[in-house]
Scaffold this motif. Sequence first.
Motif, PDB file in Angstrom:
ATOM      1  N   ARG A   1     -19.537 -16.038 -37.293  1.00 42.76           N
ATOM      2  CA  ARG A   1     -19.001 -14.741 -36.899  1.00 42.76           C
ATOM      3  C   ARG A   1     -18.254 -14.812 -35.573  1.00 42.76           C
ATOM      4  NH1 ARG A   1     -23.456 -10.068 -37.588  1.00 42.76           N
ATOM      5  NH2 ARG A   1     -21.727  -8.911 -36.663  1.00 42.76           N
ATOM      6  N   ARG A   2     -18.788 -15.597 -34.616  1.00 42.99           N
ATOM      7  CA  ARG A   2     -18.193 -15.595 -33.282  1.00 42.99           C
ATOM      8  C   ARG A   2     -16.846 -16.318 -33.238  1.00 42.99           C
ATOM      9  NH1 ARG A   2     -18.558 -20.208 -30.323  1.00 42.99           N
ATOM     10  NH2 ARG A   2     -19.946 -21.863 -31.057  1.00 42.99           N
ATOM     11  N   ARG A   3     -16.538 -17.084 -34.276  1.00 49.15           N
ATOM     12  CA  ARG A   3     -15.263 -17.798 -34.285  1.00 49.15           C
ATOM     13  C   ARG A   3     -14.111 -16.941 -34.812  1.00 49.15           C
ATOM     14  NH1 ARG A   3     -18.960 -22.231 -34.808  1.00 49.15           N
ATOM     15  NH2 ARG A   3     -18.393 -23.851 -33.297  1.00 49.15           N
ATOM     16  N   PHE A   4     -14.420 -15.718 -35.247  1.00 48.18           N
ATOM     17  CA  PHE A   4     -13.407 -14.794 -35.730  1.00 48.18           C
ATOM     18  C   PHE A   4     -13.575 -13.444 -35.029  1.00 48.18           C
ATOM     19  CE2 PHE A   4     -14.079 -17.819 -39.127  1.00 48.18           C
ATOM     20  CZ  PHE A   4     -12.819 -18.046 -39.657  1.00 48.18           C
ATOM     21  N   LEU A   5     -12.499 -12.685 -34.989  1.00 47.08           N
ATOM     22  CA  LEU A   5     -12.593 -11.263 -34.674  1.00 47.08           C
ATOM     23  C   LEU A   5     -12.598 -10.511 -35.999  1.00 47.08           C
ATOM     24  CD1 LEU A   5     -10.185 -10.805 -31.627  1.00 47.08           C
ATOM     25  CD2 LEU A   5     -12.683 -10.830 -31.624  1.00 47.08           C
ATOM     26  N   TRP A   6     -13.399  -9.444 -36.066  1.00 47.23           N
ATOM     27  CA  TRP A   6     -13.632  -8.758 -37.345  1.00 47.23           C
ATOM     28  C   TRP A   6     -13.073  -7.341 -37.286  1.00 47.23           C
ATOM     29  CZ3 TRP A   6     -16.411 -11.317 -41.305  1.00 47.23           C
ATOM     30  CH2 TRP A   6     -16.871 -12.590 -40.934  1.00 47.23           C
ATOM     31  N   PHE A   7     -12.299  -6.988 -38.309  1.00 43.67           N
ATOM     32  CA  PHE A   7     -11.707  -5.657 -38.405  1.00 43.67           C
ATOM     33  C   PHE A   7     -12.137  -5.014 -39.717  1.00 43.67           C
ATOM     34  CE2 PHE A   7      -8.986  -7.921 -35.493  1.00 43.67           C
ATOM     35  CZ  PHE A   7      -8.638  -6.961 -34.535  1.00 43.67           C
ATOM     36  N   PHE A   8     -12.801  -3.857 -39.592  1.00 42.79           N
ATOM     37  CA  PHE A   8     -13.275  -3.168 -40.800  1.00 42.79           C
ATOM     38  C   PHE A   8     -12.137  -2.383 -41.439  1.00 42.79           C
ATOM     39  CE2 PHE A   8     -14.974   0.661 -42.893  1.00 42.79           C
ATOM     40  CZ  PHE A   8     -15.741   0.047 -43.874  1.00 42.79           C
ATOM     41  N   TYR A   9     -12.020  -2.518 -42.751  1.00 48.06           N
ATOM     42  CA  TYR A   9     -11.030  -1.774 -43.527  1.00 48.06           C
ATOM     43  C   TYR A   9     -11.753  -0.934 -44.562  1.00 48.06           C
ATOM     44  CZ  TYR A   9      -6.708  -3.657 -41.698  1.00 48.06           C
ATOM     45  OH  TYR A   9      -5.647  -3.932 -40.881  1.00 48.06           O
ATOM     46  N   GLY A  10     -11.796   0.375 -44.308  1.00 50.94           N
ATOM     47  CA  GLY A  10     -12.417   1.297 -45.245  1.00 50.94           C
ATOM     48  C   GLY A  10     -11.387   2.179 -45.913  1.00 50.94           C
ATOM     49  N   TYR A  11     -11.877   3.136 -46.661  1.00 49.14           N
ATOM     50  CA  TYR A  11     -11.006   4.110 -47.310  1.00 49.14           C
ATOM     51  C   TYR A  11     -10.241   4.895 -46.255  1.00 49.14           C
ATOM     52  CZ  TYR A  11      -9.763   8.706 -49.106  1.00 49.14           C
ATOM     53  OH  TYR A  11      -9.095   9.861 -49.396  1.00 49.14           O
ATOM     54  N   SER A  12      -8.960   5.177 -46.512  1.00 46.46           N
ATOM     55  CA  SER A  12      -8.140   5.965 -45.595  1.00 46.46           C
ATOM     56  C   SER A  12      -7.362   7.011 -46.389  1.00 46.46           C
ATOM     57  CB  SER A  12      -7.158   5.069 -44.835  1.00 46.46           C
ATOM     58  OG  SER A  12      -6.175   5.840 -44.176  1.00 46.46           O
ATOM     59  N   LYS A  13      -7.578   8.276 -46.062  1.00 44.49           N
ATOM     60  CA  LYS A  13      -6.845   9.328 -46.777  1.00 44.49           C
ATOM     61  C   LYS A  13      -5.359   9.296 -46.423  1.00 44.49           C
ATOM     62  CE  LYS A  13      -7.662  13.151 -43.536  1.00 44.49           C
ATOM     63  NZ  LYS A  13      -8.221  14.521 -43.381  1.00 44.49           N
ATOM     64  N   ASP A  14      -5.020   8.877 -45.200  1.00 40.31           N
ATOM     65  CA  ASP A  14      -3.607   8.789 -44.827  1.00 40.31           C
ATOM     66  C   ASP A  14      -2.884   7.736 -45.667  1.00 40.31           C
ATOM     67  OD1 ASP A  14      -3.829  10.759 -42.948  1.00 40.31           O
ATOM     68  OD2 ASP A  14      -4.010   9.420 -41.235  1.00 40.31           O
ATOM     69  N   ILE A  15      -3.544   6.601 -45.882  1.00 42.57           N
ATOM     70  CA  ILE A  15      -2.929   5.552 -46.691  1.00 42.57           C
ATOM     71  C   ILE A  15      -2.846   5.998 -48.145  1.00 42.57           C
ATOM     72  CG2 ILE A  15      -3.113   3.162 -47.466  1.00 42.57           C
ATOM     73  CD1 ILE A  15      -4.559   2.548 -44.850  1.00 42.57           C
ATOM     74  N   LEU A  16      -3.856   6.727 -48.621  1.00 44.14           N
ATOM     75  CA  LEU A  16      -3.801   7.257 -49.985  1.00 44.14           C
ATOM     76  C   LEU A  16      -2.599   8.187 -50.149  1.00 44.14           C
ATOM     77  CD1 LEU A  16      -4.891   7.631 -52.819  1.00 44.14           C
ATOM     78  CD2 LEU A  16      -6.489   9.351 -51.916  1.00 44.14           C
ATOM     79  N   TRP A  17      -2.386   9.067 -49.185  1.00 47.98           N
ATOM     80  CA  TRP A  17      -1.207   9.928 -49.221  1.00 47.98           C
ATOM     81  C   TRP A  17       0.067   9.094 -49.317  1.00 47.98           C
ATOM     82  CZ3 TRP A  17       0.211  14.728 -50.084  1.00 47.98           C
ATOM     83  CH2 TRP A  17      -0.689  15.765 -49.919  1.00 47.98           C
ATOM     84  N   GLU A  18       0.131   8.046 -48.502  1.00 44.11           N
ATOM     85  CA  GLU A  18       1.319   7.193 -48.478  1.00 44.11           C
ATOM     86  C   GLU A  18       1.513   6.494 -49.820  1.00 44.11           C
ATOM     87  OE1 GLU A  18       3.040   3.328 -45.996  1.00 44.11           O
ATOM     88  OE2 GLU A  18       1.313   4.440 -45.250  1.00 44.11           O
ATOM     89  N   ILE A  19       0.411   5.988 -50.405  1.00 45.24           N
ATOM     90  CA  ILE A  19       0.493   5.312 -51.702  1.00 45.24           C
ATOM     91  C   ILE A  19       1.010   6.265 -52.774  1.00 45.24           C
ATOM     92  CG2 ILE A  19      -0.887   4.301 -53.566  1.00 45.24           C
ATOM     93  CD1 ILE A  19      -2.708   3.104 -51.393  1.00 45.24           C
ATOM     94  N   ILE A  20       0.434   7.458 -52.826  1.00 39.37           N
ATOM     95  CA  ILE A  20       0.829   8.437 -53.850  1.00 39.37           C
ATOM     96  C   ILE A  20       2.290   8.833 -53.668  1.00 39.37           C
ATOM     97  CG2 ILE A  20       0.464  10.794 -54.665  1.00 39.37           C
ATOM     98  CD1 ILE A  20      -2.520  10.432 -54.053  1.00 39.37           C
ATOM     99  N   THR A  21       2.693   9.063 -52.424  1.00 38.95           N
ATOM    100  CA  THR A  21       4.078   9.469 -52.153  1.00 38.95           C
ATOM    101  C   THR A  21       5.061   8.396 -52.583  1.00 38.95           C
ATOM    102  OG1 THR A  21       3.347  10.815 -50.272  1.00 38.95           O
ATOM    103  CG2 THR A  21       5.678  10.208 -50.354  1.00 38.95           C
ATOM    104  N   LYS A  22       4.784   7.144 -52.218  1.00 40.65           N
ATOM    105  CA  LYS A  22       5.700   6.044 -52.556  1.00 40.65           C
ATOM    106  C   LYS A  22       5.748   5.802 -54.062  1.00 40.65           C
ATOM    107  CE  LYS A  22       5.582   3.518 -48.182  1.00 40.65           C
ATOM    108  NZ  LYS A  22       5.211   2.266 -47.487  1.00 40.65           N
TER     109      LYS A  22
END
Length: 591
Positions: A455-476
Amino acid sequence: MRQGHAEDVYKSFDRFVNEFLLSRNSILTVGHQNILNDTTINNCFEYFVKNFNGDQNSNFDAKIAQQFKDADLDTRLVFAHAEWLWAFAVDDISYKKKLHYTKRTTELSDDKLVKDIYPEGFGSAGQWHTNNKYYEITFSLLIIQFIKRKIEANEISELEEVKNWIENICIYLKQKNEVDGYELPDDLKDKLPKNKLALTNILTYASNPEYYERIASDNHKNQIIVSFNGLLNEQEKENLSADEKIYAIRQKLGEYTRPDFDFYEREYAKIWNYSLTEEGFSEIQGLQYKKAIILYGPPGTSKTHTAKHLAEALISHSYLSNKENVVKYFREKTDFITDRIHHLQLHPNYTYEDFIAGYQLKDGNTEKTKGTLFNICKAAAQDKEKLPHVLILDEINRIDLSRLFGEVFSALENRDEPIEVGVGELELTIPSNLYVIGTMNEIDFSLERIDFALRRRFLWFFYGYSKDILWEIITKKNDALETRLKMGDEIERYVKNVTALNGKISITPELGKQYQIGHTFFGEIVEIYKSYKEIGGYKNLQNQLYRNDGGATGILWNISIEPMLVSFLGNMELELRDEILEELKNIFFNK
């Protein structure tokens, strides 16, 4: 930069200044004049600011109804204008929602409302704008009050003067700098919100679109500056504000492309618009600092897509840090990306021997053979331009990462130092320009189960559900597939229900945050609706998503969402499982 599609924003803002601020009349309703005065603006501060209900679980509409229950109509109208100023310029708040705010506050019938004062908007302001609504609207009220006093003191009388003052109030809030001739009184400074506001970017653009960009997000502005930093000289980097840097970048980029370009056009956005992190330490910064990051979270949350995008952005940043390369890129469309991204789709049968080194039988003899990582390191080390090379390790949850890397793990921290691998006398050197991005579905392998040394050899970024990205996906998808989905009430209901569903999943003891359902799964509603309409022979549907026969949402639930949840809930007692499923289903279809 002034944009043709935002003309309704500029006209509406000018109308707000001329008719409401300068003439004190309502622009939102018919026949209401002289509504802006000391009594009405002071009442707004009393009802909204002083007596604000800060309960996060309370509905904002309910709060306003409660706080303004004793207010007269003129006070309600002044507050409606402050809320209008918060919402008018963005396109992630729909026309119907903007109109709803006015109706909710004023309690007037449709025939009393002006319908053409709600522009589509120049762009999205994101969750920050919505989540900080109280502070944003408080800022609106402070601007209205301050400008009113300036007008009454005969210090302001023209449209452009008002816009200049609004621009400089926003500059002060963003930078704490005052411009000569636009000094602010201490009592206003003391009342200004202390946190960042999207409205400062919205109003500077509305006030002076020839100078500012149609960008509400500070993070987007920072990403543009980082991505095109090579165009700025040392003095500009040191002394200019963020908006001044972007203006300088625009002038120089305009020489190589065209002066009226938009930073959100794909040719430009693919260079800078790489991060899903709205504030704080971005993934690109993580890569630059640690050279190895992991994107983790539930399936369907854009991790693989983002990893590729981040790789492209990292390489682009390095390439475009040279001003000559900027000219070359935009004029010659040079491909400097393709050969510098190395993608591995991991699976249980992928071994140390495949990745690092092993023995193979050739012509009856056993030979030591270098694995994929040797070839990638060689390509990076021999790069004549010394640009970054990026190794994407997709779905690291499917293998034992410690076993895959073996003794080479230490080389991730000790770049450019040879390390002997476990095969013969082979030595591997990981060059300093090789970066690693891993993706991991947390649902398959919990972060807590990963060895600390790994774990310490990487930085960790959580990616969860995003309503903003869902809006963007639907629009595109709606635009690309020409499905003609109405981006109004039904889509708002759909996104709201999906967001509530994931919220419930996150707090359900038998599930949890790692079992959120990713936005890409819910984005499939566009294809399902298109197929539903074509198979059924429908030309137009009044109710596009929610129908008595189930419709598109019913199909999505039956073929994708429910089976996924059944799998997540595993072998629990059937009665409890069905009870949880029914509760989640009711949320998904909630009216």
